[in-house]
Enzyme design. Structure first.
Site, mmCIF file in Angstrom:
data_model
loop_
_atom_site.group_PDB
_atom_site.id
_atom_site.type_symbol
_atom_site.label_atom_id
_atom_site.label_comp_id
_atom_site.label_asym_id
_atom_site.label_seq_id
_atom_site.Cartn_x
_atom_site.Cartn_y
_atom_site.Cartn_z
ATOM 1 N N CYS A 13 0.859 -1.188 0.000
ATOM 2 C CA CYS A 13 0.000 0.000 0.000
ATOM 3 C C CYS A 13 0.892 1.235 0.000
ATOM 4 O O CYS A 13 2.096 1.145 0.199
ATOM 5 C CB CYS A 13 -0.867 0.040 1.248
ATOM 6 N N GLY A 20 -0.963 0.575 -4.879
ATOM 7 C CA GLY A 20 -2.250 -0.006 -4.517
ATOM 8 C C GLY A 20 -3.337 0.563 -5.383
ATOM 9 O O GLY A 20 -3.495 1.779 -5.464
ATOM 10 N N ASN A 32 0.878 0.448 5.818
ATOM 11 C CA ASN A 32 1.439 -0.372 4.746
ATOM 12 C C ASN A 32 2.201 -1.519 5.372
ATOM 13 O O ASN A 32 3.078 -1.295 6.197
ATOM 14 C CB ASN A 32 2.379 0.480 3.878
ATOM 15 N N GLY A 33 1.854 -2.741 4.967
ATOM 16 C CA GLY A 33 2.555 -3.899 5.495
ATOM 17 C C GLY A 33 1.571 -4.967 5.891
ATOM 18 O O GLY A 33 0.404 -4.939 5.495
ATOM 19 N N TYR A 69 10.469 -4.462 -7.842
ATOM 20 C CA TYR A 69 9.198 -4.223 -8.545
ATOM 21 C C TYR A 69 8.357 -3.084 -7.986
ATOM 22 O O TYR A 69 7.862 -2.236 -8.739
ATOM 23 C CB TYR A 69 8.381 -5.533 -8.530
#
Ligand code: PRP
Ligand code: GLN
Ligand code: MG
Length: 504
Positions: free
Chosen positions: A2, A28, A101-102, A258
């Site tokens: 995210c 995201g 995020n995570g 990526y």
């Protein structure tokens, strides 16, 4: 993966947060949300969809205040239901919201603890709601009416004691300010910056520095693993403190491969440069293991592999050509929720230009091969476009293990390299020859720019998880809960949006 952002300004921050989220959209695509705070009241707009579709002008007009946070979501826990889009909110103490995020690896146990000992209710299956409630409980434990930087740091230290896994988070406490923090391994990225205005300095925290650049904020630095940043609501104070007992650098190497944008700097490493070096190392390996190669042209698979492919071609001394045209209106396929959608999108997204393929031995380059959705389709397209031989190179090693830290690849059986040798993967994707990057080369490609990065999370290549709490039973449960079929069923459930000044 995210994207998160937080801004404390001296004028309305809605536009800055909106703009930052559009810059972080590549992290995201499933849901987006903004929460702002004005005069003791929170304003929220969140829903499933891209930033520009979720937050329209009419919402912007009602997202008031000079402090706010935002989120773009790629679900890795719970479901894709809009009720699990972020930011989340709890009313006690003070009113706190959070974007995360995570992925927490002990969310199940924490959920139980939150009910039994903290007496807190969790309304969704999202691990981010768990993280918010743990943080809120730790703030409440300080027992103060006025929250200052010390209280915020003590609360983050409490979070680090209880929570395991990956978390880069930004919390907003009504009336007091913004607290941003990163887990003790620094698995997910987080940085902050500042900009001067006529009214004073404004601060921003963000998953990636590219959002700072695009909004005219100067990047100050990365938030260190375990560290927290407190910015007071009036914007007059920014304080930082290390809140973990044993912090260390073990960032997720897949960010460099990526996820992140190439123009971002993560942990003092420019992602673009790291990708160039990945291409260089891959070229070395080809020259070492296949000195008499007969490659006529190197063709990248847009977008992410372009940087590595360009350098690879240069180092090999072979022509580089853009042989696939990408439809700029289709998003990233890997982070789409279902296999059917991912497969369809590859075909819609990429179209070969036969001119670059006819009668040639082509080396197709991608940053990674995960499920093999892209590579399989692309190799078929290259042959149909007239290629004589189709070779394939991956700038990352073979992905053989699930990720538990915020990349949605939970099921071993969905990974094309799991249980397959390199030759078998080549056969499965239909390549005449396949070259994978060696892990040591990938790590070096990143580390060269910052020797402090002694470790990385490389679990999807090695099966070794940096938090040390992942066993076979955990992975089996994850696979059952989050394989494509299970997600499909869950996401068919009725959609709902929580009521909270959800401007529509
Ligand atoms: O083996 P797979 O499961 O197909 O996953 C790997 C592919 O997915 C990603 O591309 P994506 O289309 O998501 O984004 P990009 O345009 O940034 O390359 C990645 O760059 C690879 O091309
Ligand atoms: N990829 C992520 O960072 C996801 C955050 C959180 N685990 C969610 O599923 O919403
Ligand atoms: Mg790609």
């Amino acid at each position: 993966m995210c994207g998160i952002v937080g801004v404390v300004g001296h004028s309305p921050v809605n536009q800055a947060i909106f703009d930052a989220l559009t810059v972080l959209q590549h992290r995201g695509q499933d849901a987006a949300g903004v929460m702002t705070c004005d005069d003791g009241r929170l304003y929220l707009r969140k829903n499933n969809g891209l930033v520009r579709d979720v937050i329209r002008t009419r919402h912007m007009l009602r997202l008031l205040g000079s402090m706010g946070i935002g989120h773009v979501r790629y679900p890795t826990a719970g479901s894709s239901n809009s009720a699990e889009s972020q930011p989340f909110y709890v009313n006690s103490p003070f009113g706190i919201s959070m974007a995360h995020n995570g992925n927490l690896t002990n969310a199940r146990q924490l959920r139980e603890e939150l009910f039994r000992s903290d007496r807190r209710h969790i309304n969704t299956d999202s691990d981010s709601e768990v993280l918010l409630n743990i943080f809120a409980h730790e703030i409440a434990k300080q027992g103060k009416l006025h929250v200052d930087a010390d209280d915020a740091f003590a609360a983050v230290a409490g979070v680090h004691q209880r929570v395991r896994g990956a978390y880069a988070a930004v919390a907003m406490i009504i009336g007091y300010g913004i607290v941003a923090f990163r887990d003790p391994n620094g698995i997910r990225p987080l940085c902050y910056g500042r900009r001067e205005t006529d009214d004073g300095v404004e601060y921003m925290v963000s998953s990636e520095s590219v959002a700072l650049d695009c909004l005219g904020f100067e990047r100050v630095r990365d938030v260190a693993p375990g560290e927290a940043v407190f910015i007071s609501a009036d914007g007059k104070q920014l304080a930082t403190r290390q809140c973990a007992e044993q912090p260390r650098y073990a960032p997720c190497i897949f960010e460099y491969v990526y996820f992140a944008r190439p123009d971002s700097i993560i942990d003092d490493v420019l992602v673009h440069e790291a990708r160039l070096r990945m291409g260089e190392r891959l070229a070395d390996k080809i020259l070492r293991t296949w000195p008499d190669h007969d490659i006529d042209v190197v063709i990248p698979i847009p977008d992410t592999s372009r940087t590595a492919a360009l350098q690879l071609a240069y180092a090999l001394g072979v022509k580089y050509a853009e042989g696939f045209m990408k439809n700029r209106y289709i998003g990233r396929t890997f982070i789409m929720p279902g296999q059917k959608q991912r497969k369809k999108s590859v075909k819609q997204k990429l179209n070969p230009i036969p001119f670059e393929f006819i009668g040639k031995n082509v080396l197709l380059v991608d940053d990674s091969i995960v499920r093999g959705t892209t590579s399989g389709e692309i190799i078929r397209m290259a042959r149909e476009a007239g290629a004589r031989r189709v070779y394939f190179a991956s700038a990352a090693p073979a992905v053989r293990y699930p990720n538990v830290y915020g990349i949605d690849m939970p099921a071993v059986e969905e990974l094309i390299a799991a249980g397959r040798s390199e030759a078998q993967v080549a056969e499965a994707i239909g390549a005449d020859r396949l070259v994978y990057q060696d892990l040591a080369d990938l790590e070096e490609a990143v580390r060269v720019a910052n020797p402090k990065l002694a470790h990385f999370d490389t679990s999807c290549f090695t099966g070794e998880y940096v938090t040390g709490d992942i066993d076979g039973a955990y992975l089996r449960r994850l696979e059952t809960e989050r394989n494509d079929q299970a997600k499909l069923q869950r996401d068919g459930e009725e959609d709902s949006v929580p009521e909270l000044y959800n401007v529509s």
